[in-house]
Scaffold this motif. Sequence first.
Motif, PDB file in Angstrom:
ATOM      1  N   GLY A 398      95.060 -23.699  81.837  1.00  0.00           N
ATOM      2  CA  GLY A 398      96.221 -23.753  82.707  1.00  0.00           C
ATOM      3  C   GLY A 398      97.257 -22.717  82.288  1.00  0.00           C
ATOM      4  O   GLY A 398      97.071 -21.974  81.322  1.00  0.00           O
ATOM      5  N   GLN A 399      98.379 -22.677  83.004  1.00  0.00           N
ATOM      6  CA  GLN A 399      99.441 -21.728  82.706  1.00  0.00           C
ATOM      7  C   GLN A 399     100.601 -22.432  82.006  1.00  0.00           C
ATOM      8  O   GLN A 399     101.028 -23.504  82.435  1.00  0.00           O
ATOM      9  N   PRO A 400     101.116 -21.854  80.924  1.00  0.00           N
ATOM     10  CA  PRO A 400     102.269 -22.477  80.264  1.00  0.00           C
ATOM     11  C   PRO A 400     103.499 -22.430  81.165  1.00  0.00           C
ATOM     12  O   PRO A 400     103.674 -21.485  81.936  1.00  0.00           O
ATOM     13  N   VAL A 401     104.327 -23.456  81.074  1.00  0.00           N
ATOM     14  CA  VAL A 401     105.580 -23.479  81.843  1.00  0.00           C
ATOM     15  C   VAL A 401     106.723 -22.896  81.027  1.00  0.00           C
ATOM     16  O   VAL A 401     107.834 -22.703  81.565  1.00  0.00           O
ATOM     17  N   TYR A 410     103.038 -26.664  77.849  1.00  0.00           N
ATOM     18  CA  TYR A 410     102.306 -26.982  79.077  1.00  0.00           C
ATOM     19  C   TYR A 410     102.789 -28.336  79.589  1.00  0.00           C
ATOM     20  O   TYR A 410     102.867 -29.310  78.838  1.00  0.00           O
ATOM     21  N   ALA A 411     103.138 -28.393  80.861  1.00  0.00           N
ATOM     22  CA  ALA A 411     103.617 -29.634  81.470  1.00  0.00           C
ATOM     23  C   ALA A 411     103.487 -29.509  82.976  1.00  0.00           C
ATOM     24  O   ALA A 411     103.140 -28.443  83.506  1.00  0.00           O
ATOM     25  N   ASP A 412     103.756 -30.597  83.686  1.00  0.00           N
ATOM     26  CA  ASP A 412     103.714 -30.553  85.153  1.00  0.00           C
ATOM     27  C   ASP A 412     105.116 -30.495  85.743  1.00  0.00           C
ATOM     28  O   ASP A 412     105.331 -30.902  86.880  1.00  0.00           O
ATOM     29  N   PHE A 413     106.067 -30.012  84.941  1.00  0.00           N
ATOM     30  CA  PHE A 413     107.429 -29.842  85.430  1.00  0.00           C
ATOM     31  C   PHE A 413     108.001 -28.545  84.846  1.00  0.00           C
ATOM     32  O   PHE A 413     107.473 -27.997  83.872  1.00  0.00           O
ATOM     33  N   GLU A 414     109.083 -28.079  85.404  1.00  0.00           N
ATOM     34  CA  GLU A 414     109.678 -26.801  84.977  1.00  0.00           C
ATOM     35  C   GLU A 414     110.566 -27.009  83.753  1.00  0.00           C
ATOM     36  O   GLU A 414     111.279 -28.005  83.648  1.00  0.00           O
ATOM     37  N   SER A 422     115.724 -26.712  72.268  1.00  0.00           N
ATOM     38  CA  SER A 422     116.351 -27.238  73.488  1.00  0.00           C
ATOM     39  C   SER A 422     115.303 -27.654  74.509  1.00  0.00           C
ATOM     40  O   SER A 422     115.455 -28.669  75.196  1.00  0.00           O
ATOM     41  N   ALA A 423     114.229 -26.861  74.612  1.00  0.00           N
ATOM     42  CA  ALA A 423     113.155 -27.201  75.541  1.00  0.00           C
ATOM     43  C   ALA A 423     112.509 -28.531  75.150  1.00  0.00           C
ATOM     44  O   ALA A 423     112.228 -29.385  75.998  1.00  0.00           O
ATOM     45  N   PHE A 424     112.304 -28.717  73.863  1.00  0.00           N
ATOM     46  CA  PHE A 424     111.704 -29.961  73.375  1.00  0.00           C
ATOM     47  C   PHE A 424     112.651 -31.137  73.609  1.00  0.00           C
ATOM     48  O   PHE A 424     112.235 -32.217  74.042  1.00  0.00           O
ATOM     49  N   ARG A 537     102.300 -30.599  76.288  1.00  0.00           N
ATOM     50  CA  ARG A 537     101.461 -30.005  75.248  1.00  0.00           C
ATOM     51  C   ARG A 537     102.201 -28.850  74.611  1.00  0.00           C
ATOM     52  O   ARG A 537     102.661 -27.933  75.309  1.00  0.00           O
ATOM     53  N   VAL A 538     102.303 -28.917  73.302  1.00  0.00           N
ATOM     54  CA  VAL A 538     102.968 -27.878  72.516  1.00  0.00           C
ATOM     55  C   VAL A 538     101.889 -27.122  71.759  1.00  0.00           C
ATOM     56  O   VAL A 538     101.249 -27.671  70.851  1.00  0.00           O
ATOM     57  N   HIS A 539     101.667 -25.851  72.130  1.00  0.00           N
ATOM     58  CA  HIS A 539     100.660 -25.047  71.441  1.00  0.00           C
ATOM     59  C   HIS A 539     101.354 -24.091  70.481  1.00  0.00           C
ATOM     60  O   HIS A 539     102.213 -23.291  70.879  1.00  0.00           O
ATOM     61  N   LEU A 540     100.972 -24.191  69.205  1.00  0.00           N
ATOM     62  CA  LEU A 540     101.647 -23.445  68.149  1.00  0.00           C
ATOM     63  C   LEU A 540     100.767 -22.305  67.638  1.00  0.00           C
ATOM     64  O   LEU A 540      99.548 -22.450  67.537  1.00  0.00           O
ATOM     65  N   PRO A 541     101.389 -21.188  67.267  1.00  0.00           N
ATOM     66  CA  PRO A 541     100.614 -20.126  66.627  1.00  0.00           C
ATOM     67  C   PRO A 541     100.300 -20.448  65.169  1.00  0.00           C
ATOM     68  O   PRO A 541      99.340 -19.941  64.599  1.00  0.00           O
ATOM     69  N   SER A 542     101.124 -21.308  64.554  1.00  0.00           N
ATOM     70  CA  SER A 542     100.918 -21.709  63.165  1.00  0.00           C
ATOM     71  C   SER A 542     101.690 -23.002  62.909  1.00  0.00           C
ATOM     72  O   SER A 542     102.633 -23.338  63.636  1.00  0.00           O
ATOM     73  N   LEU A 543     101.307 -23.724  61.857  1.00  0.00           N
ATOM     74  CA  LEU A 543     101.901 -25.033  61.578  1.00  0.00           C
ATOM     75  C   LEU A 543     103.381 -24.940  61.237  1.00  0.00           C
ATOM     76  O   LEU A 543     104.154 -25.860  61.535  1.00  0.00           O
TER      77      LEU A 543
END
Length: 550
Positions: A398-401, A410-414, A422-424, A537-543
């Motif tokens: 899917g596409q990240p928002v 990734y979510a189903d809202f903007e 702040s996003a979290f 869904r939070v996708h991280l490049p590193s821990l």
Amino acid sequence: MTQLKELQASVSKRIAQLKADSVNSRLWAHDPTLWTDDPVGQAEVKHRLGWLDLPETSRDLAKEATAFAQEVKDSGITKTLLLGMGGSSLGPEVMSLIFNLKPGKFAILDSTDPAQVAEAAQNFPPTETLYIVASKSGGTAETMSAFYYFWEQSGGDGSRFIAITDAGSGLEKLARESNFRKIFLADSNVGGRYSALTAFGLVPAALMGVDLDRALDSAAEMMAHCAVSERSEAQTKGGSANNPGILLGAVMGEAALAGRDKLTLITDTSFNSFGAWAEQLIAESTGKEGKGIIPVDGESLLAADKYEEDRLFVYLRQDGAHDELIKQLGVQNHPIVVIPITNHYSLFTEFYRWEYATAIACHILGVNAFDQPNVEAAKIEARAQIDAYNQNGMLDEGQPVWEQDGVKLYADFEIREADLSSAFDSFLAQGQESDYVALQAYLPRNPQTGASLKKLRDFIQGKTGLATTLGYGPRFLHSTGQLHKGGANNGIFIQITMDAETDIEIPAQGMSFGTLERAQTLGDFSALLASGRRVLRVHLPSLDKLSQLQ
């Protein structure tokens, strides 16, 4: 929310009603109408009540497993690695931790995370290890993927493998064809989450050195207390109120009906791991038809006045380390159940008590304790992802928002916020009274990851005031996954993913462990959305990026 005195009154009334309805006698008579009016569901229930008699019916198995453990020891095998998921692994894991086994001698692999597979391979080489392949159905994807890997690592040496499975399963056939050292056929009349006293629990326990006769004796004591008939209850002061299984089940069920659906476990150090087993039993049994009890395990303890009125506290007490907190929780009018723990073998007493109590609680809630109707949804979505991968060579992420510095949301809202914190926060702000926040970490389960996730969990708990849970994927899919999709819509779900630094191919499967893990992640994400859940869904490049969520 119902106050303490009202809850106490409702529990007393419920116990009287259970007695009037002969619930205890009907349970021992294997009456499926206690949980469902559906003929198909009733047929399933009738084949899932064998756990009631396990403290007695498992005696011959105990002798066989004990003799086998001695044979393994005499052969010079010094390590055991169990490949299993859910009911096939959680009981043995808790046993190994409560009985203080050295991690290098016994371990569980219940993950498809490549780093965790690699660690298990390093610590449990074929030259020293007996591999237990445990799957009731005989086809659990994670378990069989791990088997294919370790089978190749061993050079196809069947003497290093044993199987625990139901008769007639694909795993039984495979084990016979591959000349496994031993095949233990489990009781087919016991479901996975009720299987701690079957071969799935007792065979690993024997290999750990647990005295199985003493273990079953401990469970049998609880069985005797719970087996009181309605007629003898009438002659016993207190009646059903003296039945520990009915008492705990009535409290659990009535508390949930009163809005106190967050069953929060408090344990003294020796029993800290118990919640990992209880979590599956409670969540998968009760979490369906928009109802459920949310087990809260491993959450940092707060001052008594910091908790909302959606909690039921259960204290497994051995040394009294939390007596003062329990006292203060009482002052705050929170319901509390205190269960005394005397020694390690009390674990088997508690296995039986909680199985019985959960069956009673499900009767009170009006749900079938022995099915899992929503578990298949995530599997179907995961298989669709794997089919897409086989056709196109890639998964549909899917596409990240939202995206910044390698972090993708990734979510189903903007999401419009400028920075990650702040996003979290904007996602957490969706939380309402009586909600809970579920962290779902598709990451390697190790001390470093655990410490980072604990900090995040503490942050969320402090910021929102809501109950929190933490599960590692994909293992939680076989534990709390049913509750997440089938229970009440009061969960806020946060998936955390990260690309594997080094991936491992699954032999003869045309994909890697990393691909399988991500397919399971995406499948569960889709299943949660289809159930109308709030999920990010939070996708991280590193821990280390995890700290930026706070």
